[in-house]
Design an enzyme around this catalytic site. Structure first.
Site, PDB file in Angstrom:
ATOM      1  N   ARG A 131       0.809  -1.214   0.000  1.00  0.00           N
ATOM      2  CA  ARG A 131       0.000   0.000   0.000  1.00  0.00           C
ATOM      3  C   ARG A 131       0.852   1.279   0.000  1.00  0.00           C
ATOM      4  NH1 ARG A 131      -3.110  -1.891   4.374  1.00  0.00           N
ATOM      5  NH2 ARG A 131      -1.828  -0.560   5.640  1.00  0.00           N
TER       6      ARG A 131
ATOM      7  N   ARG B 261       9.348   5.879  -3.479  1.00  0.00           N
ATOM      8  CA  ARG B 261       9.758   6.797  -4.540  1.00  0.00           C
ATOM      9  C   ARG B 261      11.221   7.157  -4.383  1.00  0.00           C
ATOM     10  NH1 ARG B 261       5.318   9.867  -2.830  1.00  0.00           N
ATOM     11  NH2 ARG B 261       3.392   9.266  -3.893  1.00  0.00           N
TER      12      ARG B 261
ATOM     13  N   ARG C 167      -5.412  -2.528  15.974  1.00  0.00           N
ATOM     14  CA  ARG C 167      -4.529  -1.603  16.666  1.00  0.00           C
ATOM     15  C   ARG C 167      -5.326  -0.350  16.978  1.00  0.00           C
ATOM     16  NH1 ARG C 167      -0.124  -3.561  18.777  1.00  0.00           N
ATOM     17  NH2 ARG C 167       1.138  -1.684  18.405  1.00  0.00           N
TER      18      ARG C 167
ATOM     19  N   ARG D 199       4.540   8.748  14.867  1.00  0.00           N
ATOM     20  CA  ARG D 199       4.640   9.927  14.005  1.00  0.00           C
ATOM     21  C   ARG D 199       4.090  11.153  14.720  1.00  0.00           C
ATOM     22  NH1 ARG D 199      -0.031   8.938   9.323  1.00  0.00           N
ATOM     23  NH2 ARG D 199      -1.765   8.826  10.760  1.00  0.00           N
TER      24      ARG D 199
ATOM     25  N   GLU E 158       1.463  10.353  17.938  1.00  0.00           N
ATOM     26  CA  GLU E 158       0.661   9.122  17.907  1.00  0.00           C
ATOM     27  C   GLU E 158       1.448   7.954  18.507  1.00  0.00           C
ATOM     28  OE1 GLU E 158      -1.002   8.176  14.040  1.00  0.00           O
ATOM     29  OE2 GLU E 158      -1.344  10.308  13.671  1.00  0.00           O
TER      30      GLU E 158
ATOM     31  N   TYR F 147      -8.397  -2.709   5.813  1.00  0.00           N
ATOM     32  CA  TYR F 147      -7.739  -1.416   5.884  1.00  0.00           C
ATOM     33  C   TYR F 147      -8.184  -0.629   4.655  1.00  0.00           C
ATOM     34  CZ  TYR F 147      -4.419   2.262   6.474  1.00  0.00           C
ATOM     35  OH  TYR F 147      -3.868   3.495   6.661  1.00  0.00           O
TER      36      TYR F 147
ATOM     37  N   ASP G 275      -8.441   3.268   2.703  1.00  0.00           N
ATOM     38  CA  ASP G 275      -8.207   4.709   2.654  1.00  0.00           C
ATOM     39  C   ASP G 275      -9.534   5.409   2.381  1.00  0.00           C
ATOM     40  OD1 ASP G 275      -5.482   4.813   3.197  1.00  0.00           O
ATOM     41  OD2 ASP G 275      -4.994   4.234   1.146  1.00  0.00           O
TER      42      ASP G 275
HETATM   43  C1  LIG Z   1      -5.127   7.300  12.501  1.00  0.00           C
HETATM   44  C2  LIG Z   1      -5.699   7.132  11.123  1.00  0.00           C
HETATM   45  C3  LIG Z   1      -5.209   7.920  10.093  1.00  0.00           C
HETATM   46  C4  LIG Z   1      -5.759   7.813   8.816  1.00  0.00           C
HETATM   47  N1  LIG Z   1      -5.242   8.594   7.826  1.00  0.00           N
HETATM   48  C5  LIG Z   1      -5.772   8.526   6.597  1.00  0.00           C
HETATM   49  C6  LIG Z   1      -5.272   9.359   5.537  1.00  0.00           C
HETATM   50  O1  LIG Z   1      -4.361  10.163   5.717  1.00  0.00           O
HETATM   51  N2  LIG Z   1      -5.855   9.237   4.320  1.00  0.00           N
HETATM   52  C7  LIG Z   1      -6.873   8.355   4.075  1.00  0.00           C
HETATM   53  O2  LIG Z   1      -7.364   8.308   2.946  1.00  0.00           O
HETATM   54  N3  LIG Z   1      -7.358   7.549   5.063  1.00  0.00           N
HETATM   55  C8  LIG Z   1      -6.841   7.611   6.294  1.00  0.00           C
HETATM   56  N4  LIG Z   1      -7.323   6.793   7.284  1.00  0.00           N
HETATM   57  C9  LIG Z   1      -8.412   5.864   6.961  1.00  0.00           C
HETATM   58  C10 LIG Z   1      -9.780   6.535   7.055  1.00  0.00           C
HETATM   59  O3  LIG Z   1      -9.918   7.094   8.357  1.00  0.00           O
HETATM   60  C11 LIG Z   1     -10.859   5.481   6.810  1.00  0.00           C
HETATM   61  O4  LIG Z   1     -10.728   5.000   5.492  1.00  0.00           O
HETATM   62  C12 LIG Z   1     -12.277   5.994   6.938  1.00  0.00           C
HETATM   63  O5  LIG Z   1     -12.488   6.699   8.153  1.00  0.00           O
HETATM   64  C13 LIG Z   1     -13.225   4.808   6.887  1.00  0.00           C
HETATM   65  O6  LIG Z   1     -14.558   5.274   6.951  1.00  0.00           O
HETATM   66  P1  LIG Z   1     -15.701   4.365   7.585  1.00  0.00           P
HETATM   67  O7  LIG Z   1     -16.965   5.148   7.461  1.00  0.00           O
HETATM   68  O8  LIG Z   1     -15.654   3.000   6.995  1.00  0.00           O
HETATM   69  O9  LIG Z   1     -15.293   4.159   9.100  1.00  0.00           O
HETATM   70  P2  LIG Z   1     -15.167   5.212  10.285  1.00  0.00           P
HETATM   71  O10 LIG Z   1     -14.712   6.540   9.779  1.00  0.00           O
HETATM   72  O11 LIG Z   1     -14.360   4.510  11.330  1.00  0.00           O
HETATM   73  O12 LIG Z   1     -16.668   5.384  10.777  1.00  0.00           O
HETATM   74  C14 LIG Z   1     -17.351   4.388  11.490  1.00  0.00           C
HETATM   75  C15 LIG Z   1     -18.181   5.104  12.545  1.00  0.00           C
HETATM   76  O13 LIG Z   1     -19.094   4.175  13.126  1.00  0.00           O
HETATM   77  C16 LIG Z   1     -19.176   4.443  14.512  1.00  0.00           C
HETATM   78  N5  LIG Z   1     -19.693   3.224  15.148  1.00  0.00           N
HETATM   79  C17 LIG Z   1     -19.055   2.042  15.358  1.00  0.00           C
HETATM   80  N6  LIG Z   1     -19.888   1.149  15.931  1.00  0.00           N
HETATM   81  C18 LIG Z   1     -21.085   1.781  16.076  1.00  0.00           C
HETATM   82  C19 LIG Z   1     -22.359   1.397  16.602  1.00  0.00           C
HETATM   83  N7  LIG Z   1     -22.599   0.172  17.071  1.00  0.00           N
HETATM   84  N8  LIG Z   1     -23.361   2.328  16.622  1.00  0.00           N
HETATM   85  C20 LIG Z   1     -23.164   3.576  16.128  1.00  0.00           C
HETATM   86  N9  LIG Z   1     -21.983   3.997  15.599  1.00  0.00           N
HETATM   87  C21 LIG Z   1     -20.964   3.105  15.577  1.00  0.00           C
HETATM   88  C22 LIG Z   1     -17.751   4.796  14.907  1.00  0.00           C
HETATM   89  O14 LIG Z   1     -17.738   5.528  16.112  1.00  0.00           O
HETATM   90  C23 LIG Z   1     -17.331   5.640  13.696  1.00  0.00           C
HETATM   91  O15 LIG Z   1     -17.654   6.998  13.882  1.00  0.00           O
HETATM   92  C24 LIG Z   1      -6.785   6.874   8.557  1.00  0.00           C
HETATM   93  C25 LIG Z   1      -7.269   6.073   9.586  1.00  0.00           C
HETATM   94  C26 LIG Z   1      -6.728   6.184  10.859  1.00  0.00           C
HETATM   95  C27 LIG Z   1      -7.264   5.313  11.951  1.00  0.00           C
END
Ligand SMILES: Cc1cc2nc3c(=O)[nH]c(=O)nc-3n(C[C@H](O)[C@H](O)[C@H](O)COP(=O)(O)OP(=O)(O)OC[C@H]3O[C@@H](n4cnc5c(N)ncnc54)[C@H](O)[C@@H]3O)c2cc1C
Length: 257
Positions: free
Chosen positions: A46, A50, A122, A152, A173, A221, A223
């Site tokens: 992933r 470069r 994690r 980081r 972090e 995982y 993005d």
């Molecule tokens: C530290 C970190 C850095 C990142 N940096 C980048 C980046 O630079 N660029 C990038 O493209 N991606 C990045 N990502 C990835 C990106 O955050 C995710 O791809 C994206 O948030 C996924 O969206 P999602 O809606 O699937 O999940 P989430 O954004 O995790 O949303 C899921 C939501 O569901 C809620 N939830 C869980 N269970 C329940 C329940 N039972 N009832 C109600 N609500 C619930 C959670 O609280 C959360 O708010 C990063 C991720 C992390 C952890």
């Protein structure tokens, strides 16, 4: 060399031992809590490698962040008479009975009350530092040495260099294994996790009127751009299934792939 299976094999193939040990080994052990030889090569595939000064994370031709920030976009999307937001409410199977169809983006193992066990994640601890001026001159700096406990440091004002701020806020972090009370961030997806995931996927496929989506719902995982693209595809599929009178699938992607 055969097709690399582990993170370590992949790294040695990409960059050789010296760069692997300088930049990858320590960071990976801190970030994932496992030896790079135990981790799948997909984690490294992933990351861009470069040999120039392009410090973007992604190689996409068009990259940017929203002019007024993400909060503004989400607020505008939610500002619709058909949408009600319930904050601080855990969505449960009982609540699901009230709806025609549920798109569940919480952890798949939590939906089944972890009855077969807990998937490995994690989590992160964030340490906040506020200072005057400029802290590190860059948006993100990774710390590859194992004797530095954080992985980081992000200094958010450098993501928007066109803005002027006298003060700065930075986040250190610290990565660790996700315990019961923690927020799950990164799916680990080792062999044992995949076996457990397989069990939950089998159980999920027997559920009705629910589609598991996103990072936690499919234990992958992801993005942000992939998550958003998949969400739009799921929405299109649902609209079509309603107009055709067909059944919406439990998964629109294969979580085990
Ligand atoms: C530290 C970190 C850095 C990142 N940096 C980048 C980046 O630079 N660029 C990038 O493209 N991606 C990045 N990502 C990835 C990106 O955050 C995710 O791809 C994206 O948030 C996924 O969206 P999602 O809606 O699937 O999940 P989430 O954004 O995790 O949303 C899921 C939501 O569901 C809620 N939830 C869980 N269970 C329940 C329940 N039972 N009832 C109600 N609500 C619930 C959670 O609280 C959360 O708010 C990063 C991720 C992390 C952890």
């Amino acid at each position: 060399m055969l097709e690399p299976k582990s993170f370590e094999d992949q790294a040695l193939k990409f960059v050789g031992r010296e760069i692997y040990e300088t930049f990858f080994r320590g960071y990976t052990r801190k970030q994932w809590g496992y030896e790079p030889s135990q981790l799948p090569s997909s984690i490294l595939k992933r990351l861009p490698i470069r040999f120039n000064y392009d410090d973007n994370y992604y190689s996409s031709s068009y990259q940017g962040i929203p002019k007024n920030g993400y909060t503004y976009i989400i607020e505008k999307m939610l500002d619709h008479p058909n949408i009600t937001v319930h904050l601080s409410t855990t969505f449960t199977r009982d609540l699901a009975k009230k709806y025609e169809h549920v798109f569940y983006s919480g952890p798949i193992d939590a939906w089944f009350s972890h009855c077969a066990g807990r998937l490995g994640y994690r989590t992160l601890d964030f340490e906040t530092i506020e200072e005057d001026g400029d802290f590190q001159g860059n948006a993100v700096i990774n710390y590859c040495d194992e004797d530095v406990p954080w992985t980081r440091i992000s200094e958010h004002k450098h993501f928007t260099p066109w803005e002027q701020h006298d003060k700065t806020i930075v986040y250190r972090e610290y990565s660790r294994f996700c315990e019961v009370e923690d927020i799950p961030y990164y799916p680990i997806r080792l062999m044992d996790d995949k076996e457990l995931l397989n069990k939950y996927v089998m159980m999920a496929k027997k559920e009705k009127n629910i589609t598991f989506v996103g990072r936690l719902g499919t234990y992958r995982y992801l993005d942000m751009h992939i998550t958003i693209a998949e969400a739009l595809e799921v929405a299109d599929k649902y609209i079509k299934s309603v107009s055709d009178g067909t059944t919406m699938p439990t998964f629109c992607v294969n979580p085990l792939s």
